[in-house]
Write an enzyme that holds these catalytic residues in place. Structure first.
Site, short mmCIF file in Angstrom:
data_model
loop_
_atom_site.label_atom_id
_atom_site.label_comp_id
_atom_site.label_asym_id
_atom_site.label_seq_id
_atom_site.Cartn_x
_atom_site.Cartn_y
_atom_site.Cartn_z
N ASP A 71 -88.54 -8.15 -66.16
CA ASP A 71 -88.39 -9.25 -67.13
C ASP A 71 -89.56 -10.22 -67.05
OD1 ASP A 71 -85.06 -9.06 -66.06
OD2 ASP A 71 -85.81 -8.41 -68.01
N HIS A 176 -74.43 -37.76 -62.66
CA HIS A 176 -75.40 -37.42 -61.63
C HIS A 176 -75.38 -35.89 -61.53
CE1 HIS A 176 -78.08 -38.22 -58.30
NE2 HIS A 176 -77.54 -37.13 -57.74
N ALA A 186 -81.14 -14.64 -75.41
CA ALA A 186 -81.86 -13.75 -74.48
C ALA A 186 -81.83 -14.32 -73.07
CB ALA A 186 -83.31 -13.57 -74.94
N ALA A 190 -79.92 -15.06 -67.75
CA ALA A 190 -80.85 -15.40 -66.65
C ALA A 190 -80.34 -16.63 -65.90
CB ALA A 190 -82.26 -15.60 -67.22
N SER A 194 -76.59 -17.86 -63.81
CA SER A 194 -76.42 -18.24 -62.39
C SER A 194 -75.96 -19.69 -62.27
CB SER A 194 -77.69 -17.98 -61.58
OG SER A 194 -78.77 -18.67 -62.12
N1 LIG Z 1 -81.58 -18.69 -60.84
C1 LIG Z 1 -82.61 -19.41 -60.43
O1 LIG Z 1 -82.59 -20.22 -59.54
C2 LIG Z 1 -83.91 -19.18 -61.15
C3 LIG Z 1 -85.08 -19.84 -60.72
C4 LIG Z 1 -86.26 -19.60 -61.42
C5 LIG Z 1 -86.28 -18.73 -62.50
N2 LIG Z 1 -85.12 -18.17 -62.87
C6 LIG Z 1 -85.10 -17.28 -64.02
O2 LIG Z 1 -86.22 -16.42 -63.98
C7 LIG Z 1 -86.85 -16.49 -65.25
C8 LIG Z 1 -88.31 -16.25 -65.10
O3 LIG Z 1 -88.41 -14.89 -64.68
P1 LIG Z 1 -89.65 -14.52 -63.76
O4 LIG Z 1 -89.56 -13.05 -63.53
O5 LIG Z 1 -90.90 -15.13 -64.33
O6 LIG Z 1 -89.27 -15.33 -62.48
P2 LIG Z 1 -88.82 -14.75 -61.11
O7 LIG Z 1 -89.91 -13.90 -60.55
O8 LIG Z 1 -88.28 -15.92 -60.36
O9 LIG Z 1 -87.61 -13.76 -61.50
C9 LIG Z 1 -86.36 -14.29 -61.80
C10 LIG Z 1 -85.36 -13.17 -61.92
O10 LIG Z 1 -84.69 -13.38 -63.17
C11 LIG Z 1 -84.64 -12.16 -63.88
N3 LIG Z 1 -84.64 -12.45 -65.31
C12 LIG Z 1 -85.63 -13.04 -66.01
N4 LIG Z 1 -85.26 -13.13 -67.29
C13 LIG Z 1 -84.01 -12.59 -67.38
C14 LIG Z 1 -83.09 -12.41 -68.46
N5 LIG Z 1 -83.39 -12.83 -69.68
N6 LIG Z 1 -81.88 -11.85 -68.19
C15 LIG Z 1 -81.57 -11.46 -66.95
N7 LIG Z 1 -82.40 -11.61 -65.87
C16 LIG Z 1 -83.60 -12.17 -66.11
C17 LIG Z 1 -85.91 -11.43 -63.44
O11 LIG Z 1 -85.74 -10.04 -63.66
C18 LIG Z 1 -85.95 -11.75 -61.97
O12 LIG Z 1 -85.08 -10.90 -61.26
C19 LIG Z 1 -86.56 -17.88 -65.78
O13 LIG Z 1 -86.58 -17.89 -67.19
C20 LIG Z 1 -85.16 -18.12 -65.27
O14 LIG Z 1 -84.22 -17.63 -66.19
C21 LIG Z 1 -83.95 -18.34 -62.24
N1 LIG Z 2 -100.73 -7.60 -65.69
C1 LIG Z 2 -100.53 -8.86 -65.29
N2 LIG Z 2 -101.55 -9.76 -65.36
C2 LIG Z 2 -101.35 -11.03 -64.92
N3 LIG Z 2 -100.18 -11.50 -64.40
C3 LIG Z 2 -99.16 -10.63 -64.32
C4 LIG Z 2 -99.26 -9.28 -64.76
N4 LIG Z 2 -98.05 -8.66 -64.56
C5 LIG Z 2 -97.23 -9.60 -64.01
N5 LIG Z 2 -97.89 -10.78 -63.87
C6 LIG Z 2 -97.35 -12.03 -63.30
O1 LIG Z 2 -96.22 -11.69 -62.51
C7 LIG Z 2 -95.06 -12.40 -62.96
C8 LIG Z 2 -93.88 -11.49 -62.97
O2 LIG Z 2 -93.92 -10.89 -61.71
P1 LIG Z 2 -92.58 -10.31 -61.09
O3 LIG Z 2 -92.91 -9.75 -59.79
O4 LIG Z 2 -91.52 -11.34 -61.21
O5 LIG Z 2 -92.36 -9.10 -62.08
P2 LIG Z 2 -91.12 -8.69 -62.94
O6 LIG Z 2 -91.72 -8.13 -64.17
O7 LIG Z 2 -90.14 -9.81 -63.07
O8 LIG Z 2 -90.51 -7.50 -62.11
P3 LIG Z 2 -89.29 -7.60 -61.11
O9 LIG Z 2 -88.07 -7.44 -61.98
O10 LIG Z 2 -89.55 -6.45 -60.20
O11 LIG Z 2 -89.40 -8.96 -60.43
C9 LIG Z 2 -95.38 -12.84 -64.36
O12 LIG Z 2 -94.74 -14.12 -64.60
C10 LIG Z 2 -96.87 -12.99 -64.37
O13 LIG Z 2 -97.23 -14.32 -63.96
#
Ligand SMILES: NC(=O)c1ccc[n+]([C@@H]2O[C@H](COP(=O)([O-])OP(=O)(O)OC[C@H]3O[C@@H](n4cnc5c(N)ncnc54)[C@H](O)[C@@H]3O)[C@@H](O)[C@H]2O)c1
Ligand SMILES: Nc1ncnc2c1ncn2[C@@H]1O[C@H](COP(=O)(O)OP(=O)(O)OP(=O)(O)O)[C@@H](O)[C@H]1O
Length: 283
Positions: A71, A176, A186, A190, A194
């Site tokens: 994602d 608070h 969408a 996420a 939680s």
């Molecule tokens: N629960 C938390 O404390 C927390 C904290 C930061 C970010 N997030 C979520 O992570 C998203 C950013 O994702 P990232 O990958 O850049 O950050 P990240 O690397 O912190 O990953 C967050 C997790 O959320 C999952 N995720 C992201 N979008 C989702 C969706 N639409 N439905 C179900 N799962 C989803 C990702 O697969 C990953 O497992 C934020 O939009 C937020 O929704 C959650």
């Molecule tokens: N090809 C890319 N170039 C630059 N940044 C990238 C690229 N691919 C991923 N990233 C960075 O990594 C972040 C996502 O990394 P992450 O490890 O969370 O991958 P993911 O797609 O969520 O897979 P997973 O579900 O395994 O966590 C993105 O927000 C982006 O900042």
């Protein structure tokens, strides 16, 4: 007709990079008679597999961008290319936003490009994004595909603030709390999920407002996308407005942030995963 495709592989994921390379090769081979298929990959992948590359934000003028990862990689691609058609291939831990399995990726994308060459259009769907703006609009966060969070100095004990939420000008909640989030359908699976917010089916045209650890909490509220939402943080020395967990703006309380639907949606193309069955990915 010539077709231009961008491919983004999750950084550091060799499987994503290998799939990107074989997809690029197949696409370039497949487009000869009906017109050229020009393919570029992101720079990290280009370095790993020695393929023509460009920065992801320069792929926004391509006909299609394929995101191979989880994602987060798709959210990253969406931030970089905006409304350019995106297809998500799921290689991540959750991969809720990506409908195509790696084993089907080459066939799905080559068929999609062949159809596009015939029709000049992709079958797909628009996903609304959210925009957070300060009162007086002296700053605006990057549009969010999942959610906008407004919270106090930090999550957890001692990190809260007084958080007031107004809906079309009327006070919905004031307590608070750690903060509040506004999620799209969408993003309902996420951070919203939680924090105890409801799931919103992707076909529902709605937003959801969910408080985070509020002392006097209100139930999460589902609103029409045109609703005027404003969030005021006070009684704390600082706070943050955050878009999709990645783009943040420090606030100087008392501060008010308005959240509205962004002008440009995300366009996801390709097969639509079944929402209810994909909920298993969240286990
Ligand atoms: N629960 C938390 O404390 C927390 C904290 C930061 C970010 N997030 C979520 O992570 C998203 C950013 O994702 P990232 O990958 O850049 O950050 P990240 O690397 O912190 O990953 C967050 C997790 O959320 C999952 N995720 C992201 N979008 C989702 C969706 N639409 N439905 C179900 N799962 C989803 C990702 O697969 C990953 O497992 C934020 O939009 C937020 O929704 C959650
Ligand atoms: N090809 C890319 N170039 C630059 N940044 C990238 C690229 N691919 C991923 N990233 C960075 O990594 C972040 C996502 O990394 P992450 O490890 O969370 O991958 P993911 O797609 O969520 O897979 P997973 O579900 O395994 O966590 C993105 O927000 C982006 O900042």
């Amino acid at each position: 007709m010539d077709v231009a495709v961008g491919i983004v592989g999750q950084r550091g994921n060799e499987r994503a990079q290998g799939l990107a390379a074989s997809l690029a090769e197949t696409l370039e081979r497949s487009g000869r008679d009906g017109g050229e298929t020009a393919v570029v990959v992101d720079e990290a992948t280009g370095e790993a597999v020695d393929a023509p590359a460009c920065p992801v934000d320069e792929m926004d003028d391509r006909d299609l961008v394929v995101s191979i990862g989880g994602d987060g990689t798709l959210l990253f691609v969406a931030r970089e290319v905006g409304p350019t058609p995106i297809l998500g291939v799921n290689l991540g831990e959750v991969g809720f936003l990506n409908a195509v399995a790696p084993k089907d990726a080459v066939d799905v994308v080559t068929d999609l490009v062949a159809d596009y060459r015939e029709t000049g259009a992709f079958e797909g769907r628009e996903l609304a994004r959210l925009e957070a703006t300060s009162e007086g609009a002296d700053w605006t966060l990057e549009p969010a595909l999942n959610e906008i969070v407004v919270h106090g100095p930090r999550r957890g004990p001692g990190g809260g603030a007084t958080v007031e939420v107004r809906v079309d000008g009327g006070r919905y909640a004031a307590s608070h709390a750690d903060g509040v989030l506004v999620a799209t359908p969408a993003g309902s699976t996420a951070y919203n999920l939680s924090e105890g917010g409801p799931l919103v089916h992707p076909t529902a045209d709605a937003l959801v407002v969910t408080q985070m650890a509020a002392a006097d909490s209100m139930p999460p509220l589902v609103v029409d996308p045109d609703t005027e939402l404003s969030i005021t943080i006070s009684d704390s020395d600082t706070g943050y407005a955050i878009s999709d967990g990645r783009n943040r703006r420090r606030l100087d309380p008392p501060a008010t942030v308005t959240v509205s639907v962004a002008d440009e949606p995300i366009r996801l193309v390709g097969p639509r995963g079944d929402f209810v069955s994909s909920l298993e990915k969240l286990d």
